[in-house]
Design an enzyme around this catalytic site. Structure first.
Site, PDB file in Angstrom:
ATOM      1  N   GLY A 247       0.832  -1.196   0.000  1.00  0.00           N
ATOM      2  CA  GLY A 247       0.000   0.000   0.000  1.00  0.00           C
ATOM      3  C   GLY A 247       0.863   1.241   0.000  1.00  0.00           C
ATOM      4  O   GLY A 247       2.015   1.207  -0.432  1.00  0.00           O
ATOM      5  N   SER A 248       0.309   2.324   0.523  1.00  0.00           N
ATOM      6  CA  SER A 248       1.016   3.602   0.438  1.00  0.00           C
ATOM      7  C   SER A 248       2.176   3.660   1.426  1.00  0.00           C
ATOM      8  O   SER A 248       2.190   2.967   2.447  1.00  0.00           O
ATOM      9  CB  SER A 248       0.049   4.746   0.733  1.00  0.00           C
ATOM     10  OG  SER A 248      -0.278   4.753   2.102  1.00  0.00           O
ATOM     11  N   THR A 249       3.156   4.497   1.118  1.00  0.00           N
ATOM     12  CA  THR A 249       4.298   4.674   2.004  1.00  0.00           C
ATOM     13  C   THR A 249       3.850   5.254   3.346  1.00  0.00           C
ATOM     14  O   THR A 249       4.370   4.854   4.396  1.00  0.00           O
ATOM     15  CB  THR A 249       5.362   5.560   1.324  1.00  0.00           C
ATOM     16  OG1 THR A 249       5.930   4.821   0.231  1.00  0.00           O
ATOM     17  CG2 THR A 249       6.491   5.934   2.279  1.00  0.00           C
ATOM     18  N   GLY A 252       2.437   2.459   5.336  1.00  0.00           N
ATOM     19  CA  GLY A 252       3.547   1.555   5.632  1.00  0.00           C
ATOM     20  C   GLY A 252       4.364   2.047   6.806  1.00  0.00           C
ATOM     21  O   GLY A 252       4.764   1.273   7.685  1.00  0.00           O
ATOM     22  N   CYS A 303       2.020   0.720  -8.275  1.00  0.00           N
ATOM     23  CA  CYS A 303       3.087   1.305  -7.455  1.00  0.00           C
ATOM     24  C   CYS A 303       4.386   1.410  -8.228  1.00  0.00           C
ATOM     25  O   CYS A 303       5.194   2.290  -7.984  1.00  0.00           O
ATOM     26  CB  CYS A 303       3.281   0.490  -6.183  1.00  0.00           C
ATOM     27  SG  CYS A 303       3.279  -1.270  -6.506  1.00  0.00           S
ATOM     28  N   GLU A 400       3.887  10.490  -5.361  1.00  0.00           N
ATOM     29  CA  GLU A 400       3.178   9.455  -6.097  1.00  0.00           C
ATOM     30  C   GLU A 400       1.733   9.889  -6.332  1.00  0.00           C
ATOM     31  O   GLU A 400       1.010  10.202  -5.389  1.00  0.00           O
ATOM     32  CB  GLU A 400       3.207   8.150  -5.301  1.00  0.00           C
ATOM     33  CG  GLU A 400       2.600   6.990  -6.054  1.00  0.00           C
ATOM     34  CD  GLU A 400       2.688   5.676  -5.294  1.00  0.00           C
ATOM     35  OE1 GLU A 400       2.496   5.689  -4.065  1.00  0.00           O
ATOM     36  OE2 GLU A 400       2.942   4.644  -5.932  1.00  0.00           O
TER      37      GLU A 400
END
Lengths: 489, 293
Positions: A247-249, A252, A303, A400
């Site tokens: 998933g997204s940073t 994360g 991603c 992103e």
């Protein structure tokens, strides 16, 4: 020397295709989906449900259970019991056979899965049919064979499974990500609680049906639905020993923080902002196809999307010209139509994010270009978008976007493009286009990214390790390396 | 009149130089009888940041060195260490262990460097792979160094812990900033001198002395440190490190081994500070396929 003028193609008139929609009558969907815990479909404790909608029509497809803390607890306990009592005691070759069986059942129901994936997520049926679903089945098939061969993967060390793996997956490749998570976890002897994304839960729940039919012992795989709160409860559950997150940073990092000091093991596959680099000696037409595939595949909800294009200055004009022409030929519309190149944006929220970045890009001063294609009036759609002459410092270059938006920068020297490509917190993937082999290997060794595609882009395979450097996360999925995140020593 | 001995000034090691600490602060290292053995630098955040800059600058060329060459340099460290045996034995014993223990620690330390010297050009073949993808592509995966690694060396030994933590990191092409044992710092400074005379380029290993309690938050929160190795079992410092690490998704590894054991080594320590890179390239498929030759 006068610049060579390339005549624009005439896209008016002759380029219309007749509709070719995939049939949806054969699929089997319920009005309401429950939680899959301990081999059974059970109602959520609080009786709460949320809608999952078709982003191409904005219509509700089904109601889906929302798991709260007590449901999460139940699922983790089921996974723990299944690990202690059944899965950890089963001979490895038998475990492998269950995984093979799941792979075969996905293959048998591939058409149904493809259609549901497209309905729930908005991706073109061509991609669901040719990429997501076959790769998902292949992933199970690949890892099934590892189950009784693990000692070959960990030289000179004896490995053990962690126990219960908590797995949280995104909405861009719902079934494929479920396969990437579940298959290696089972092959290494772990049991699983998987949470699909709240906008795309259906194929994971259909997978739960297959898992139930396969006879896999109850509790070995549990699939629970919900949003971030459900995911947090799962990550923080004390009986969970291993977290696998894609998933997204931002999320994360939250997960990495919440498990600090607990001894839980994590693999994180996070965001990216890949450089796709076109040298003057590249095969230009192939490169243009690669650019298109790099950023517009799956609406740019990838991603590892090649979202930062770097074109060597000497060929920038011709590449951008050809790219604009190619953009005009892309068909944006009904994801179920087999002619569609770009389907629906996954959710209204994501469309808002993309539109926010398009506005930011315009404000930052890059040259904005969109295809002139029609888009449906209903549903969430976005025209393929370019930002030409973007700067390294632009937010649209650094952040992103996760949509069909490509930034274009030019460069003169190899040093310059390596510096620019690497000067970003992400490091998931990169692309290089040149006909010169030594140049390819110079770039592929110097680009700080986990996957480098040379003269190709966005290719995936169960045998091929995938994962990031730097803030794109750690750990690998796929291949022999994909086993390591699920084994302790 | 008796000759006055020249005492050694223990400085820190950054970018191949031996500066004094920027902090201007020192702590006295005492022997068992309470006599001052040396004044040890209390490195500051600024020293640490300078060391990271040095490590980053050295990273590109160190990782680009042929693996064979890195192996020779690690072997050279072992040679130079062996040559200073008496000095290390003296420093080890003066810090409170017996001569027998010191000899054992020294010998294992040298052997460990030789062990990792040998790995420099081999682990890639064990952990790399050519992947049989289903499409017409050549696809392979290789380990690459993670980058700059911060190391909190074990506090309970002077030499073996330091060597065991550093060797796999640099064998894998990373550069590092190391905080030496606060309790037993003497060997770290002398080991820096060994490194400095062993063809190890400046900046590849940077060694600070000081307090883990002061520096661990800087090690873990620095944006240009890619991975952190924490040797020890201080739960608070581990928690803090793992929390701070999220700022740039730093990889954190906690080691709590008895490094004196012969088997407290292995290629998997190298792999902790490695990333796997996968490269794809199309394979043209023209001709030959149906030929009967």
């Amino acid at each position: 020397m006068a610049k060579k003028i390339i005549p624009a193609l005439d896209f008016k008139g002759d380029w219309n295709y007749s509709p070719a929609p995939e049939d949806t009558k054969h699929i089997n969907l319920q009005k309401q989906y429950e939680l899959f815990i301990d081999g059974k479909f059970v109602k959520p404790a609080k009786g709460k449900y949320f809608d999952t909608i078709n982003p191409a029509t904005e219509q509700v497809i089904a109601k889906v259970a929302e798991a709260d803390d007590s449901d999460v607890n139940k699922a983790v306990k089921a996974a723990k019991t299944a690990y202690d009592k059944v899965w950890s005691k089963m001979p490895a070759k038998e475990k492998g056979k269950y995984i093979y069986r799941i792979a075969r059942m996905i293959q048998e129901r591939a058409r149904e899965f493809s259609v549901i994936e497209t309905l729930d997520g908005g991706k073109p049926i061509r991609e669901s049919r040719d990429v997501d679903v076959p790769l998902a089945a292949n992933h199970f098939f690949y890892y099934a064979g590892w189950a009784d061969k693990l000692e070959y993967a960990t030289p000179n060390r004896v490995s053990k499974p962690y126990g219960v793996a908590a797995q949280i997956i995104p909405w861009n490749f719902p079934l494929l990500m479920a396969a990437w998570k579940i298959a290696p976890a089972l092959a290494t002897g772990n049991t699983v609680v998987l949470k699909p994304a709240e906008t795309t839960p259906l194929t994971a729940l259909k997978l739960a049906e297959i898992i139930q039919e396969s006879g896999l012992p109850p509790g070995v795989v549990n699939i629970i639905t919900g949003a971030g709160k459900t995911g947090a409860a799962l990550v923080n559950h004390p009986d969970v020993s291993k977290i696998a997150f894609t998933g997204s940073t931002d999320v994360g990092k939250l997960i990495q923080k919440s498990i600090a000091g607990t001894g839980k093991k994590a693999t994180l596959e996070l965001g990216g902002k890949a450089a796709n680099i076109i040298f003057e000696d590249a095969p230009i037409n192939q490169a243009v196809e690669g650019i298109v595939n790099g950023i517009f595949f799956n609406q740019g909800h990838v991603c590892c999307a090649g979202s930062r294009l770097f074109v060597q200055e000497s060929v920038a004009d011709i590449v951008i010209k050809k790219l604009k022409d190619r953009l005009e030929t892309l068909i944006v519309g009904d994801p179920l139509d087999k002619n569609t190149d770009i389907g629906a944006i996954n959710s209204k929220e994501q469309l808002n994010t993309i539109n926010k970045y398009i506005k930011i890009g315009k404000d930052e001063g890059a040259e904005f270009y969109q295809s002139s294609c029609n888009i449906p009036s209903k549903g969430y759609f976005c025209r393929p978008t370019l930002f030409i002459n973007a700067s390294q410092s632009h937010r649209i270059v650094q952040e992103e976007i996760f949509g069909p938006v490509l930034t274009i920068q030019t460069f003169r020297t190899v040093e310059e493009v390596i510096e620019k490509a690497n000067n970003i917190p992400y490091g998931l993937s990169a692309g290089v286009w040149t006909d010169k082999g030594s140049k390819i290997f110079n770039l592929t060794t110097k680009l700080r990214a986990g996957v480098v595609w040379a003269n190709t882009y966005n290719k995936f395979d169960p045998t091929s390790p995938f994962g990031g450097y730097k803030e794109s996360g750690f750990g690998r999925e796929g291949g022999m390396h994909g086993l390591m995140g699920y084994l302790k020593f | 009149m008796a000759r006055l001995n020249i005492l050694k000034t223990y400085k820190i090691y950054i970018g191949g130089q031996f500066p004094r600490t920027e902090s201007g602060r020192y702590y006295p290292l005492l022997d068992k009888a309470g006599n001052t053995l040396a004044n040890i630098c209390l490195s500051s955040r600024k020293d640490f940041r300078n060391a990271v800059v040095a490590a980053r600058n050295a990273q590109g060329s160190w990782s680009a060195k042929p693996a064979f060459n890195r192996g020779q340099i690690l072997y050279r460290i072992a040679e130079m260490l062996e040559g200073r045996k008496s000095q290390f034995l003296e420093e080890l014993t003066v810090q409170g262990i017996t001569l027998k223990q010191a000899q054992a620690e020294f010998e294992i330390s040298v052997d460990r460097l030789v062990y990792y010297a040998g790995w420099c050009d081999k682990y890639q073949q064990i952990y790399g792979s050519v992947n049989p993808v289903a499409t017409s592509h050549f696809n392979f995966s290789v380990p690459e160094p993670t980058g700059v690694v911060g190391i909190i060396a074990p506090n309970n030994s002077s030499l073996i812990g330091l060597v065991s933590a550093i060797a796999p990191v640099i064998a894998g092409g990373n550069t590092c900033v190391v905080l030496a044992s606060e309790k037993f710092p003497l060997c770290s400074v002398t080991f820096s001198e060994v490194l400095n005379s062993s063809d190890v380029p400046g900046g590849v290993v940077n060694i600070l002395t000081g307090k883990s309690s002061e520096l661990v938050s800087h090690f873990s929160s620095h944006m240009d440190v890619n991975a952190m190795i924490y040797c020890g079992n201080n739960k608070e410092e581990i928690l803090l490190s793992e929390q701070n690490a999220t700022i740039n998704v730093k990889r954190v590894f906690v080691y709590n081994q008895n490094w004196m054991q012969e088997n407290a080594q292995g290629a998997h320590y190298i792999m902790d500070a490695q990333e796997i890179k996968t490269t794809w390239h199309p394979i043209e498929n023209i001709g030959g396929g149906g030929a009967k030759y």
